[in-house]
Enzyme design. Structure first.
Site, PDB file in Angstrom:
ATOM      1  N   HIS A 118      -1.474  98.321 -34.304  1.00  0.00           N
ATOM      2  CA  HIS A 118      -2.090  99.739 -35.674  1.00  0.00           C
ATOM      3  C   HIS A 118      -3.141  99.812 -35.149  1.00  0.00           C
ATOM      4  O   HIS A 118      -3.073 101.192 -35.101  1.00  0.00           O
ATOM      5  CB  HIS A 118      -2.268  98.853 -36.139  1.00  0.00           C
ATOM      6  CG  HIS A 118      -1.808  97.251 -37.148  1.00  0.00           C
ATOM      7  ND1 HIS A 118      -0.124  97.100 -37.344  1.00  0.00           N
ATOM      8  CD2 HIS A 118      -1.515  95.864 -36.738  1.00  0.00           C
ATOM      9  CE1 HIS A 118      -0.143  96.057 -37.873  1.00  0.00           C
ATOM     10  NE2 HIS A 118      -0.377  95.960 -37.471  1.00  0.00           N
TER      11      HIS A 118
ATOM     12  N   ASP B 109       5.747  97.367 -38.640  1.00  0.00           N
ATOM     13  CA  ASP B 109       4.423  97.625 -38.386  1.00  0.00           C
ATOM     14  C   ASP B 109       4.356  99.122 -38.809  1.00  0.00           C
ATOM     15  O   ASP B 109       3.502  99.947 -39.275  1.00  0.00           O
ATOM     16  CB  ASP B 109       3.470  97.191 -37.651  1.00  0.00           C
ATOM     17  CG  ASP B 109       3.414  95.678 -38.305  1.00  0.00           C
ATOM     18  OD1 ASP B 109       3.633  95.128 -38.951  1.00  0.00           O
ATOM     19  OD2 ASP B 109       3.208  94.658 -36.812  1.00  0.00           O
TER      20      ASP B 109
HETATM   21 ZN   LIG Z   1       2.928  93.277 -39.000  1.00  0.00          ZN
END
Ligand SMILES: [Zn+2]
Length: 310
Positions: free
Chosen positions: A263, A240
């Site tokens: 994120h 990610d």
């Molecule tokens: Zn992910």
């Protein structure tokens, strides 16, 4: 050198959060184009959504991009990680729905598609973003840092109460195809206790435990085939992070350190990097720098087939 794909490749499937099906096509693009999405299901207006940090809208559980006309593409991080990890700097990504298909929850299907088509070298130097000064952001006990380094390194630490996750740490030098070998097949995960909350908020509607996400419940793991790596969760967080860092606008030369980061925090970190005078610069890569970028040294035989360890 800047790279693109040798030919287009198509993926179809549901979005993890929306549950909506979409068809996504990765198309070759010219040097200097960068990575852009195009919503082909919207007929009028500006349907191009640049894959860039300053177009990130809301990043609680996924990374969503938005353009000036309000057109969005959600959950871009796994396809962005695949492109960055394979050293693809230019691509037009057509998508006929609001969310990138989750596929198996990892980047491996995208990597297999890209590698099967092949990588086309465009004969123009890659433009990398060099980190020149340390930059750190923190929130609610989580932190994300970028440090100067002559290659991309990703270090991540997570700490969960679930026994089956616990504390996991890993550091990886992204040179020489390491993404494909070490990270690309690690899948999205969540805790059983989060699933009901997410679904009550209209999220995770396309999630199928064991099929496109791993669900941890105390010491129990719903993972379908079994874990692909004993520390699959921290590897997925690194995947990610690579996808979110790929929104810098070019390959990054620096060391990323994430401590329980997500994120939103990684995007805040990029905003801080570009807002801090003298913290970064854009450089045309010479041959020695190019050799250190992710995507150099990829070997088809190292693209993982699905495998289990536990
Ligand atoms: Zn992910």
């Amino acid at each position: 050198m800047q790279n693109t794909l040798k030919a287009s490749v198509t993926f179809e499937g549901v979005g993890l959060h929306s549950g909506k099906s979409a068809r996504l096509v990765l198309n070759p693009a010219a040097a200097g184009h960068g990575i852009q999405f195009k919503r082909t299901d919207i007929a009028l207006g500006n349907t191009i959504v640049p894959a860039r940090w300053d177009h990130v809208e809301r990043t609680a559980l996924c990374t969503r991009l938005i353009n000036a006309a309000g057109v969005t593409v959600s959950t871009v991080e796994h396809v962005m990680a695949a492109l960055a990890g394979c050293g693809i700097h230019n691509a037009l990504i057509e998508i006929d729905g609001p969310e990138v298909p989750i596929l198996d929850g990892s980047s491996a299907p995208f990597v297999r598609g890209i590698m099967a088509r092949g990588i086309h070298r465009l004969g123009v130097p890659a433009r990398a973003i060099e980190v020149l000064k340390p930059v750190t952001v923190t929130k609610d006990g989580a932190s994300a840092t970028l440090l100067p380094c002559d290659r991309l390194m990703i270090e991540f630490h997570i700490d969960f109460e679930e026994q089956a996750i616990g504390r996991q740490s890993r550091v990886l030098d992204l040179r020489n195809g390491a993404f494909v070998r070490e990270l690309c097949d690690s899948r999205t995960f969540c805790r059983r206790s989060d699933v009901e909350t997410m679904q009550a908020n209209g999220l995770a509607l396309g999630g199928v435990p064991g099929e496109n996400a791993i669900v941890f419940d105390g010491s129990t793991i719903e993972s379908g085939e079994g874990l692909r790596h004993a520390d699959e969760p921290v590897r997925h967080k690194m995947l990610d992070a690579l996808g979110d860092l790929a929104l810098a606008g070019g390959p990054l030369l620096g060391r990323y350190v994430g401590e329980r980061a997500g994120h939103a925090l990684t995007n805040t970190l990029l905003r801080e990097l570009f807002a801090t005078p003298g913290a970064s610069r854009v450089v045309d890569c010479d041959l020695a720098m190019t050799a250190r970028l992710p995507g150099q040294g990829l070997v088809w035989s190292e693209v993982p087939a699905t495998r289990r360890v536990a």
